[in-house]
Scaffold this motif. Structure first.
Motif, mmCIF file in Angstrom:
data_model
loop_
_atom_site.group_PDB
_atom_site.id
_atom_site.type_symbol
_atom_site.label_atom_id
_atom_site.label_comp_id
_atom_site.label_asym_id
_atom_site.label_seq_id
_atom_site.Cartn_x
_atom_site.Cartn_y
_atom_site.Cartn_z
ATOM 1 N N CYS A 195 1.079 1.859 36.903
ATOM 2 C CA CYS A 195 2.449 1.686 36.415
ATOM 3 C C CYS A 195 3.357 2.782 36.946
ATOM 4 C CB CYS A 195 2.448 1.678 34.891
ATOM 5 S SG CYS A 195 4.081 1.613 34.129
ATOM 6 N N LEU A 196 2.858 4.020 36.961
ATOM 7 C CA LEU A 196 3.669 5.155 37.396
ATOM 8 C C LEU A 196 3.831 5.223 38.907
ATOM 9 C CD1 LEU A 196 2.268 7.893 34.979
ATOM 10 C CD2 LEU A 196 4.504 6.770 34.857
ATOM 11 N N THR A 197 2.951 4.538 39.649
ATOM 12 C CA THR A 197 2.974 4.684 41.103
ATOM 13 C C THR A 197 3.502 3.466 41.850
ATOM 14 O OG1 THR A 197 0.635 4.015 41.169
ATOM 15 C CG2 THR A 197 1.110 6.375 41.132
ATOM 16 N N VAL A 198 3.289 2.256 41.332
ATOM 17 C CA VAL A 198 3.664 1.075 42.126
ATOM 18 C C VAL A 198 4.668 0.160 41.444
ATOM 19 C CG1 VAL A 198 1.414 1.088 43.277
ATOM 20 C CG2 VAL A 198 1.759 -0.400 41.288
ATOM 21 N N TYR A 243 3.269 -6.519 41.395
ATOM 22 C CA TYR A 243 3.135 -7.811 40.732
ATOM 23 C C TYR A 243 1.777 -7.936 40.053
ATOM 24 C CZ TYR A 243 3.429 -12.947 40.341
ATOM 25 O OH TYR A 243 3.462 -14.246 39.888
ATOM 26 N N VAL A 244 0.712 -7.567 40.785
ATOM 27 C CA VAL A 244 -0.638 -7.630 40.230
ATOM 28 C C VAL A 244 -0.779 -6.664 39.059
ATOM 29 C CG1 VAL A 244 -3.076 -7.160 40.716
ATOM 30 C CG2 VAL A 244 -1.693 -8.412 42.386
ATOM 31 N N ALA A 245 -0.210 -5.459 39.186
ATOM 32 C CA ALA A 245 -0.288 -4.476 38.103
ATOM 33 C C ALA A 245 0.398 -4.981 36.844
ATOM 34 C CB ALA A 245 0.330 -3.158 38.554
ATOM 35 N N LEU A 246 1.558 -5.619 37.002
ATOM 36 C CA LEU A 246 2.279 -6.136 35.846
ATOM 37 C C LEU A 246 1.499 -7.250 35.157
ATOM 38 C CD1 LEU A 246 5.862 -6.166 37.373
ATOM 39 C CD2 LEU A 246 5.119 -4.787 35.424
ATOM 40 N N LEU A 247 0.924 -8.157 35.942
ATOM 41 C CA LEU A 247 0.130 -9.230 35.349
ATOM 42 C C LEU A 247 -1.116 -8.666 34.672
ATOM 43 C CD1 LEU A 247 0.367 -12.038 38.059
ATOM 44 C CD2 LEU A 247 1.745 -11.725 36.009
ATOM 45 N N ALA A 248 -1.701 -7.627 35.276
ATOM 46 C CA ALA A 248 -2.867 -6.995 34.662
ATOM 47 C C ALA A 248 -2.496 -6.359 33.325
ATOM 48 C CB ALA A 248 -3.451 -5.947 35.602
ATOM 49 N N LEU A 256 6.585 -5.891 51.320
ATOM 50 C CA LEU A 256 5.754 -6.958 50.771
ATOM 51 C C LEU A 256 4.530 -6.423 50.040
ATOM 52 C CD1 LEU A 256 5.123 -9.943 50.435
ATOM 53 C CD2 LEU A 256 3.995 -9.910 52.665
ATOM 54 N N GLU A 257 3.764 -5.501 50.670
ATOM 55 C CA GLU A 257 2.532 -5.029 50.061
ATOM 56 C C GLU A 257 2.774 -4.285 48.743
ATOM 57 O OE1 GLU A 257 -0.554 -5.829 50.680
ATOM 58 O OE2 GLU A 257 0.220 -7.178 52.193
ATOM 59 N N PRO A 258 3.731 -3.333 48.686
ATOM 60 C CA PRO A 258 4.022 -2.715 47.387
ATOM 61 C C PRO A 258 4.464 -3.718 46.338
ATOM 62 C CG PRO A 258 4.873 -1.358 49.153
ATOM 63 C CD PRO A 258 4.408 -2.631 49.781
ATOM 64 N N ARG A 259 5.252 -4.718 46.754
ATOM 65 C CA ARG A 259 5.670 -5.736 45.795
ATOM 66 C C ARG A 259 4.464 -6.472 45.247
ATOM 67 N NH1 ARG A 259 9.444 -10.180 47.247
ATOM 68 N NH2 ARG A 259 9.231 -10.550 45.027
ATOM 69 N N ARG A 260 3.502 -6.798 46.123
ATOM 70 C CA ARG A 260 2.310 -7.505 45.667
ATOM 71 C C ARG A 260 1.505 -6.622 44.714
ATOM 72 N NH1 ARG A 260 0.267 -8.901 50.402
ATOM 73 N NH2 ARG A 260 1.273 -10.945 50.374
ATOM 74 N N SER A 261 1.380 -5.335 45.035
ATOM 75 C CA SER A 261 0.640 -4.420 44.171
ATOM 76 C C SER A 261 1.310 -4.303 42.806
ATOM 77 C CB SER A 261 0.553 -3.028 44.819
ATOM 78 O OG SER A 261 -0.126 -3.096 46.058
#
Length: 459
Positions: free
Chosen positions: A183-186, A15-20, A8-13
């Protein structure tokens, strides 16, 4: 890599990175709007020249969108997204050290090339790894774009006032570098797949659309009509050759049926129309407020913030509306509101008293921005539930036409605003909205369950 296998937590990270990244892509276009006059003065550029630097960004996005979509499929979305962010860092840093207009135009064009890869890469990742919640995810994607519209002008103005205009580009470069690391990490990847490049088809498409959009942009810069006509002729000829290539042994540029499928057509037409309307609103309204009412940059920025905030807040609501009324009905309802908002903007200008004009303009911008947010999110949902979502080139074509709408919107204001007829300036986008509404199809109620209506709408 499926969503079920990602904690869950990596998915949330991710998701936020993609929206950013979506916000950053929009920010790259809007962050120079407030300090644009300061930049022009610093490098000795004329008003026409500095606008050309703005147009170079949009034109590059239009031309390179299809090949960026193909690259996402051929090399993997995360790799292409990372490459685009790296190019953005370099191009923004280069722009910060511009000494003249020519170099700035080149750097802005490279920024447009980098930005062209952001939408298809993010769309592919979100569509693959968040497939079970497409309506909410596409609404969040549209809201992230609205955030970029809202943050760009005030952030650019604040940085330019406090640190100088070169730091406007360096600030964006720094943000791009941070997102590159994320992008490269999460961010999960969409694996590369076999996607042969139709070289002749791609080349003729890029030349054709690029020349046509360039012709409109040239007219917007009040260039010679003969030059624009020549560019348009080259564009038409290239597109005719492109169409003929589909009948040769090389085969069609995109698999048959993808580009004529109802959801793709409706979503692409709506996306291009809404971006064109946005381009008209964000250029014509500040011109009117500044030239006709005498408002300063600060007051204009605050007034225009209503448009971006409305986009940001309305987009997430589209998923709930879609679940209740279907995507097609939501799309058409949003188009009706958009037409009303565009019609209200010139009417607001006829009121007596500058305070009344500004108040009515804010109300019209809220209506327009809300409609743009809803239509943008719903058209993205329609695209991602169509068969074209699995084809990188088709995604690239969608974004090419979306960016084309924005470029034409900018150019139309440059062409029509000098006439002094605001009804004409806003009337053409209203006509385009009406045509798109008609093409979206009937709104007959469906008996399918809400979730099924979302996925199978427009069929």
């Amino acid at each position: 890599m499926s969503t079920s296998s990602v904690p869950l937590e990596p998915r949330r990270s991710a998701y936020v990175a993609l929206l950013a990244c979506s916000t950053l892509g929009t920010l790259s276009s809007t962050i120079i709007s407030a300090p644009i006059n300061v930049i022009a003065h610093a490098i000795g550029a004329s008003s026409r020249g500095i606008v050309f630097a703005v147009s170079a960004f949009t034109l590059a996005m239009v031309v390179f969108a299809p090949i960026s979509g193909w690259m996402c499929q051929r090399f993997g979305s995360r790799r292409v997204l990372a490459g685009s962010l790296l190019l953005m860092v370099a191009a923004q840093a280069g722009a910060a050290f511009s000494q003249g207009l020519g170099f700035l135009v080149v750097m802005r064009a490279l920024q447009g090339v980098a930005c062209s890869a952001v939408p298809p890469a993010i769309q592919q990742v979100l569509g693959r790894h968040w497939a079970g919640d497409r309506a909410r995810v596409m609404a969040a994607w549209a809201a992230a774009i609205g955030v970029g519209q809202a943050l760009g002008p005030p952030l650019g103005g604040l940085v330019a006032d406090t640190l100088g205009w070169r730091w406007v580009f360096l600030t964006h470069a720094s943000l791009s570098a941070v997102l590159l690391v994320l992008c490269l990490t999460v961010v999960p990847d969409v694996p590369a797949s076999y996607a042969p490049l139709h070289v002749s088809g791609m080349a003729t498409l890029l030349v054709g659309v690029g020349a046509l959009v360039g012709a409109v942009s040239w007219l917007g810069q009040h260039g010679e009509v003969a030059v624009a006509a020549g560019m348009a002729a080259v564009g038409v000829l290239a597109l005719v050759v492109h169409a003929q290539l589909g009948r040769t042994s090389a085969g069609p540029f995109v698999p048959p049926g993808l580009l004529t499928e109802r959801r793709f057509v409706a979503s692409t037409m709506a996306a291009g129309t809404v971006m064109g309307s946005l381009g008209v609103a964000i250029v014509a309204t500040p011109l009117h407020l500044g030239r006709d009412l005498g408002l300063g940059p600060g007051h204009i920025g605050i007034t225009m913030l209503a448009l971006a905030l409305a986009m940001t807040l309305a987009a997430p609501l589209s998923s709930r509306i879609t679940e209740r009324f279907t995507a097609r009905r939501t799309l058409r309802g949003g188009l009706v509101l958009l037409a009303l908002g565009l019609l209200a903007l010139p009417l607001a200008a006829t009121a007596s008293g500058s305070g009344t004009v500004v108040g009515l303009t804010v109300a019209a911008l809220v209506l327009t921005g809300s409609a743009i947010g809803v239509v943008q999110a719903t058209s993205a949902l329609g695209l991602m539930t169509s068969p074209a979502a699995a084809d990188g080139v088709a995604l690239g074509l969608h974004n090419m036409l979306r960016f084309t709408g924005l470029a034409i919107g900018y150019s139309w204001v440059a062409i029509a605003y000098p006439t002094g007829n605001l009804s004409l300036v806003y009337g053409v986008p209203v006509a385009a909205v009406a045509l798109t509404w008609a093409m979206a199809g009937p709104t007959a109620p469906s008996s399918e369950p809400a979730t099924e209506r979302v996925l199978h709408d427009h069929r």
